[in-house]
Design an enzyme around this catalytic site. Sequence first.
Site, PDB file in Angstrom:
ATOM      1  CE  LYS A   1      -7.600   2.948   0.895  1.00 16.34           C
ATOM      2  NZ  LYS A   1      -8.182   2.790   2.225  1.00 16.34           N
TER       3      LYS A   1
ATOM      4  CE1 TYR B   1      -3.690   2.249   0.014  1.00 18.35           C
ATOM      5  CE2 TYR B   1      -3.307   2.691   2.339  1.00 18.35           C
ATOM      6  CZ  TYR B   1      -3.991   2.946   1.183  1.00 18.35           C
ATOM      7  OH  TYR B   1      -4.968   3.900   1.160  1.00 18.35           O
TER       8      TYR B   1
ATOM      9  CG  ASP C   1     -11.430   3.703   2.982  1.00 17.52           C
ATOM     10  OD1 ASP C   1     -12.199   3.072   3.731  1.00 17.52           O
ATOM     11  OD2 ASP C   1     -10.199   3.688   3.098  1.00 17.52           O
ATOM     12  CG  ASP C   2      -9.568   9.085   2.253  1.00 23.59           C
ATOM     13  OD1 ASP C   2      -8.642   8.370   2.653  1.00 23.59           O
ATOM     14  OD2 ASP C   2      -9.743   9.362   1.055  1.00 23.59           O
TER      15      ASP C   2
ATOM     16  NE  ARG D   1      -7.208  13.794   2.452  1.00 19.42           N
ATOM     17  CZ  ARG D   1      -6.927  12.815   3.321  1.00 19.42           C
ATOM     18  NH1 ARG D   1      -5.962  12.973   4.214  1.00 19.42           N
ATOM     19  NH2 ARG D   1      -7.608  11.677   3.296  1.00 19.42           N
TER      20      ARG D   1
ATOM     21  CG  ASN E   1      -1.879   5.371   9.371  1.00 16.03           C
ATOM     22  OD1 ASN E   1      -1.240   4.731  10.191  1.00 16.03           O
ATOM     23  ND2 ASN E   1      -3.113   5.068   9.024  1.00 16.03           N
TER      24      ASN E   1
ATOM     25  CD  GLU F   1      -8.446   5.713  -0.644  1.00 13.38           C
ATOM     26  OE1 GLU F   1      -7.644   5.885   0.297  1.00 13.38           O
ATOM     27  OE2 GLU F   1      -9.573   5.199  -0.471  1.00 13.38           O
ATOM     28  CG  ASP F   2      -5.683   9.128  -0.416  1.00 15.77           C
ATOM     29  OD1 ASP F   2      -6.326   9.082   0.640  1.00 15.77           O
ATOM     30  OD2 ASP F   2      -4.637   8.484  -0.592  1.00 15.77           O
TER      31      ASP F   2
END
Length: 525
Positions: A134, A75, A229-230, A116, A371, A206-207
């Site tokens: 992912k 990942y 998901d974030d 991001r 993280n 995602e992101d």
Amino acid sequence: MAFTLKERQLIGIHGLLPPTVLTQEVQVQRVMNSIKVKPNDLERFIYLMSLQDRNEKLFYRVIQDHLEELMPIIYTPVVGLAGLFISIYDKGNVKSILRSWPEIDVKAIVFTDGERILGLGDLGCYGMGIPVGKLSLYTACAGVKPSQCLPVMLDVGTDNKELLDDPFYIGIRRPRERGPAYDELIEEFMQAVVERYGETTLMQFEDFGNRNAFRLLDKFRNRFCTFNDDIQGTAGVTVAGLLGAMRITKKSLADNVFLFQGAGEAAIGIANLIVSALMEEGLAESDARKKVWLVDSKGLVVNNRSKGGINEHKQPFAHDHKYIPTLAEAVKVIKPTAIIGVAAISRAFTKEIIEDMARINENPIIFALSNPTAKSECTFEEAYQYTNGKCIFASGSPFPPITKKDGSQIIPGQGNNAYIFPGVALGVIAAASKTIPESTFLIAAKSLANQVTDEDLKQGRVYPPLTDIRKVSRKIAIDVADYSYNIHLSNRLPRPANTAELIDSFIYSTDYESFVPHTYEWPSL
């Protein structure tokens, strides 16, 4: 070398391999031995991607069997370029680009605009590594078939000057598109996916940056089978951890006050799901929101705050209260039972803050969820030491266990989104859900929390061991699929008599499939 003798003869490779036939278990061990001698994670990643190219089943078996060790390697945001690239200049031609992808039975798409990435910021086209990673976890954690997964990079430019100046940068060289063309590209992409693969195709945001993440989710969540998901995956895993913590404190969620360090995508997503859980316990929405407080870079989020103002997505959690400039002061005044860190500010949970939490609470809940490890709000050792072992701890990054004087170990919970999004995806795909309502993630959170055993709690875990993640994801998928049928969102009709059997029919097997009726063994001499 797993081909049987008969198979080798049939395909004309007998004699081209050493005579031993290796089991897949032995192959896994050989792969792990090779990984361990690599000098760094980049070399390990390259080796694993090479394995994926030549032996897909073995790759996923290795990841499945060694997930905790290998998840940080597969990942990664900077490598992994196998996927579909759609740029802002392709607007008007997205359908034709989707037709370039060779697989026609796509069930799950993870897509990003690279703004991001994992707390690293704007990586532009290099963000493709995130959808690739992912989707690898979709397969490794829940068994979503890899052929049904499609990673997509929407390249709308980058504001990262270092990348724009790099002659080897692989993306388009222009500042990020932030006008109407951006929204038009997203709309065209999602419509094209539905036309190509069907209205129940799962599309995961995602992101995306804060400025786009919330509004795009709000815009599309009731029209497409989509989630972020974030925002929502993070919420699900955090609420699951809080539900687990309640079994230790012997309290209800309504007996708690939650204080966040951070007010971005993750914080708002968690806060909203906490409110949903509190309302399910019987609180009115207004009373539920009073249980949740946010601290952002300007201080406590309160009404009429002159410093920094309040963004729209924070407003529901802005209370009538005096302004407090720091997290440390907010802990003293608000007296939370739980502090939740999601702002990627290293050591934001200071010794003073952790000790104050221990003075206020018998079992303070300390979730340092940022993280990577370097961005964590505190370490497990710090939380344990400064609370004299009273804390209920979870982190986003892995931390080693603490050995007590009696030789027993306290194992920190790791609130990893991988506990939630693969199982949700599998359940949504199996049920062919038309949309994914917010309540789905509360169902997933409860399913995860219910799989935490009393023994896990004794060891300090508020999540099951990561080694059980396939079993955990399967149960989440069953519960999510059942929920989809119960609220009439499923497109796979009639409803199956046994949801578990439906889920199992969608799970990818890493076992080798023989193409001869019987295994042929070497004759005895």
